[in-house]
Motif scaffolding. Sequence first.
Motif, PDB file in Angstrom:
ATOM      1  N   LEU A  77       1.564 -25.858  -1.652  1.00 27.61           N
ATOM      2  CA  LEU A  77       2.039 -25.174  -2.850  1.00 27.61           C
ATOM      3  C   LEU A  77       1.055 -24.125  -3.353  1.00 27.61           C
ATOM      4  O   LEU A  77       1.444 -23.188  -4.052  1.00 27.61           O
ATOM      5  CB  LEU A  77       2.311 -26.194  -3.968  1.00 27.61           C
ATOM      6  CG  LEU A  77       3.559 -27.054  -3.829  1.00 27.61           C
ATOM      7  CD1 LEU A  77       3.614 -28.080  -4.947  1.00 27.61           C
ATOM      8  CD2 LEU A  77       4.814 -26.192  -3.846  1.00 27.61           C
ATOM      9  N   ILE A  78      -0.228 -24.297  -3.037  1.00 26.40           N
ATOM     10  CA  ILE A  78      -1.227 -23.387  -3.606  1.00 26.40           C
ATOM     11  C   ILE A  78      -2.049 -22.647  -2.555  1.00 26.40           C
ATOM     12  O   ILE A  78      -2.757 -21.692  -2.894  1.00 26.40           O
ATOM     13  CB  ILE A  78      -2.174 -24.136  -4.569  1.00 26.40           C
ATOM     14  CG1 ILE A  78      -2.870 -25.302  -3.880  1.00 26.40           C
ATOM     15  CG2 ILE A  78      -1.424 -24.609  -5.799  1.00 26.40           C
ATOM     16  CD1 ILE A  78      -3.889 -26.014  -4.764  1.00 26.40           C
ATOM     17  N   LEU A  79      -1.982 -23.068  -1.289  1.00 24.87           N
ATOM     18  CA  LEU A  79      -2.682 -22.359  -0.219  1.00 24.87           C
ATOM     19  C   LEU A  79      -1.655 -21.626   0.631  1.00 24.87           C
ATOM     20  O   LEU A  79      -0.582 -22.163   0.923  1.00 24.87           O
ATOM     21  CB  LEU A  79      -3.486 -23.331   0.649  1.00 24.87           C
ATOM     22  CG  LEU A  79      -4.531 -24.195  -0.074  1.00 24.87           C
ATOM     23  CD1 LEU A  79      -5.292 -25.043   0.942  1.00 24.87           C
ATOM     24  CD2 LEU A  79      -5.487 -23.348  -0.892  1.00 24.87           C
ATOM     25  N   GLY A  80      -1.984 -20.393   1.019  1.00 24.07           N
ATOM     26  CA  GLY A  80      -1.031 -19.605   1.798  1.00 24.07           C
ATOM     27  C   GLY A  80      -0.078 -18.805   0.942  1.00 24.07           C
ATOM     28  O   GLY A  80       1.036 -18.489   1.370  1.00 24.07           O
ATOM     29  N   LEU A  81      -0.492 -18.444  -0.279  1.00 27.88           N
ATOM     30  CA  LEU A  81       0.370 -17.661  -1.168  1.00 27.88           C
ATOM     31  C   LEU A  81       0.482 -16.205  -0.729  1.00 27.88           C
ATOM     32  O   LEU A  81       1.458 -15.521  -1.053  1.00 27.88           O
ATOM     33  CB  LEU A  81      -0.154 -17.722  -2.608  1.00 27.88           C
ATOM     34  CG  LEU A  81      -0.202 -19.107  -3.259  1.00 27.88           C
ATOM     35  CD1 LEU A  81      -0.758 -19.000  -4.674  1.00 27.88           C
ATOM     36  CD2 LEU A  81       1.178 -19.752  -3.275  1.00 27.88           C
ATOM     37  N   GLY A  82      -0.552 -15.699  -0.038  1.00 27.47           N
ATOM     38  CA  GLY A  82      -0.513 -14.317   0.440  1.00 27.47           C
ATOM     39  C   GLY A  82      -0.444 -13.290  -0.669  1.00 27.47           C
ATOM     40  O   GLY A  82       0.171 -12.231  -0.518  1.00 27.47           O
ATOM     41  N   ALA A  83      -1.100 -13.566  -1.794  1.00 23.57           N
ATOM     42  CA  ALA A  83      -0.964 -12.693  -2.975  1.00 23.57           C
ATOM     43  C   ALA A  83      -1.688 -11.370  -2.838  1.00 23.57           C
ATOM     44  O   ALA A  83      -1.299 -10.390  -3.473  1.00 23.57           O
ATOM     45  CB  ALA A  83      -1.486 -13.423  -4.212  1.00 23.57           C
ATOM     46  N   ALA A  84      -2.764 -11.305  -2.019  1.00 26.90           N
ATOM     47  CA  ALA A  84      -3.597 -10.099  -1.932  1.00 26.90           C
ATOM     48  C   ALA A  84      -3.900  -9.573  -3.336  1.00 26.90           C
ATOM     49  O   ALA A  84      -3.684  -8.409  -3.664  1.00 26.90           O
ATOM     50  CB  ALA A  84      -2.919  -9.032  -1.091  1.00 26.90           C
ATOM     51  N   ALA A  85      -4.426 -10.462  -4.186  1.00 26.00           N
ATOM     52  CA  ALA A  85      -4.612 -10.147  -5.603  1.00 26.00           C
ATOM     53  C   ALA A  85      -5.526  -8.952  -5.832  1.00 26.00           C
ATOM     54  O   ALA A  85      -5.425  -8.276  -6.855  1.00 26.00           O
ATOM     55  CB  ALA A  85      -5.163 -11.374  -6.333  1.00 26.00           C
ATOM     56  N   GLU A  86      -6.432  -8.671  -4.872  1.00 26.16           N
ATOM     57  CA  GLU A  86      -7.335  -7.531  -5.041  1.00 26.16           C
ATOM     58  C   GLU A  86      -6.576  -6.201  -5.042  1.00 26.16           C
ATOM     59  O   GLU A  86      -7.091  -5.183  -5.521  1.00 26.16           O
ATOM     60  CB  GLU A  86      -8.409  -7.521  -3.944  1.00 26.16           C
ATOM     61  CG  GLU A  86      -7.894  -7.228  -2.547  1.00 26.16           C
ATOM     62  CD  GLU A  86      -7.404  -8.452  -1.797  1.00 26.16           C
ATOM     63  OE1 GLU A  86      -7.282  -8.385  -0.562  1.00 26.16           O
ATOM     64  OE2 GLU A  86      -7.137  -9.482  -2.448  1.00 26.16           O
ATOM     65  N   ASP A  87      -5.343  -6.212  -4.525  1.00 25.32           N
ATOM     66  CA  ASP A  87      -4.517  -4.999  -4.518  1.00 25.32           C
ATOM     67  C   ASP A  87      -3.544  -4.967  -5.687  1.00 25.32           C
ATOM     68  O   ASP A  87      -2.714  -4.056  -5.775  1.00 25.32           O
ATOM     69  CB  ASP A  87      -3.729  -4.906  -3.203  1.00 25.32           C
ATOM     70  CG  ASP A  87      -4.641  -4.746  -1.995  1.00 25.32           C
ATOM     71  OD1 ASP A  87      -5.703  -4.121  -2.140  1.00 25.32           O
ATOM     72  OD2 ASP A  87      -4.286  -5.261  -0.911  1.00 25.32           O
ATOM     73  N   ASP A  88      -3.628  -5.933  -6.569  1.00 25.56           N
ATOM     74  CA  ASP A  88      -2.633  -6.116  -7.623  1.00 25.56           C
ATOM     75  C   ASP A  88      -3.298  -6.248  -8.992  1.00 25.56           C
ATOM     76  O   ASP A  88      -2.800  -6.925  -9.868  1.00 25.56           O
ATOM     77  CB  ASP A  88      -1.812  -7.383  -7.295  1.00 25.56           C
ATOM     78  CG  ASP A  88      -0.614  -7.571  -8.212  1.00 25.56           C
ATOM     79  OD1 ASP A  88      -0.036  -6.560  -8.647  1.00 25.56           O
ATOM     80  OD2 ASP A  88      -0.282  -8.728  -8.516  1.00 25.56           O
ATOM     81  N   LEU A  89      -4.444  -5.590  -9.168  1.00 30.90           N
ATOM     82  CA  LEU A  89      -5.230  -5.786 -10.383  1.00 30.90           C
ATOM     83  C   LEU A  89      -4.531  -5.259 -11.634  1.00 30.90           C
ATOM     84  O   LEU A  89      -4.721  -5.802 -12.725  1.00 30.90           O
ATOM     85  CB  LEU A  89      -6.599  -5.114 -10.234  1.00 30.90           C
ATOM     86  CG  LEU A  89      -7.528  -5.718  -9.166  1.00 30.90           C
ATOM     87  CD1 LEU A  89      -8.830  -4.935  -9.115  1.00 30.90           C
ATOM     88  CD2 LEU A  89      -7.790  -7.182  -9.443  1.00 30.90           C
ATOM     89  N   ALA A  90      -3.735  -4.215 -11.502  1.00 28.46           N
ATOM     90  CA  ALA A  90      -3.089  -3.634 -12.672  1.00 28.46           C
ATOM     91  C   ALA A  90      -2.129  -4.615 -13.337  1.00 28.46           C
ATOM     92  O   ALA A  90      -1.892  -4.536 -14.552  1.00 28.46           O
ATOM     93  CB  ALA A  90      -2.347  -2.359 -12.278  1.00 28.46           C
TER      94      ALA A  90
END
Length: 344
Positions: free
Chosen positions: A223-236
Amino acid sequence: MTDLAKIPVTVITGFLGSGKTTLVRHLLQNPQGKKLAVLVNEFGSVGVDGDILKACADENCPEENIVELANGCICCTVAEDFIPTIEALLARPVRPDHILIETSGLALPKPLLKAFDWPAIRSKITVDGVVTLADAEAVAAGRFAPNLEAVEAQRAADESLDHETPLSEVFEDQLACADIVLLTKTDLAGEAGIAAARAVIAAEAPRKLPVVEVSEGQIDPRLILGLGAAAEDDLAARPSHHDGHFDHEHDDFDTVVIEMGEVAEPEALQAAIQRLAREQHVLRVKGYVAVTGKPLRMLVQAVGERVRAQYDRPWGADPRRTQLVVIGEHHDIDEAAIRKVLEG
């Protein structure tokens, strides 16, 4: 995994005592066939959380893959600590498949997310997801949510309370960066408290977030690993109270380490810790206690007046001594007064 594949990193954040270490320990015990590495950041010089996690080391996460960063808040020591530590992990003979970062309870996650854009590591790792833990009982009580009616009533009655507290800003920033929220301590909150906590999270979050109730860190890792969010590209999409600041200060919080000898009456010590929360507004106490006549050390974890204690392992070669880390807001920390209460 090829050398060109980015290693996913899960950032685990949440307020003091929300259950981050318990969650990481559960993930270490259920690695899903992955080779794991852990970075744990403590607020204070005594590595309680790191020591707990090292006790879970095994072939999937050897002890050398569990690294403590104790030179300050991870979001403020990126160049000095975080980047070199990541590079060292990636240079290991066996590279980890997944890295877990447990931030301190006072850390703002966004400056850490920005660090993933550093040229030295951007092509090597990615933020798979930000998991924020929220203590259901505390959130329902309005301790970290400035818009609850109870807080508004208090503000109306006291002209000096015309601004958000540092604690509420930390809580809101951790929510704002989240990809998923884990609601912890639900057994203490009850059904009404859980509903109130969910309402606060929905009101404070900048976007709709999945909220999952957990107990003692027990959750399916999928449920929490493998989200693939790439949060560093979504800072805004992850706004912060501190956007536009070069860094963020922790002058609002202080930590002191109290060292004592053996304790003959552990129940009296636990009562003293509760007194600190009531009388001196201490937020968090954690550490180890040497109890007279006991071969095992006693692990103490306190959030406010909630104190949990358990005997975790023999002292072994470690010196038998009591070490407690006490964390509070700057204006509430009086080391002499704290020591007087603890030493009786």
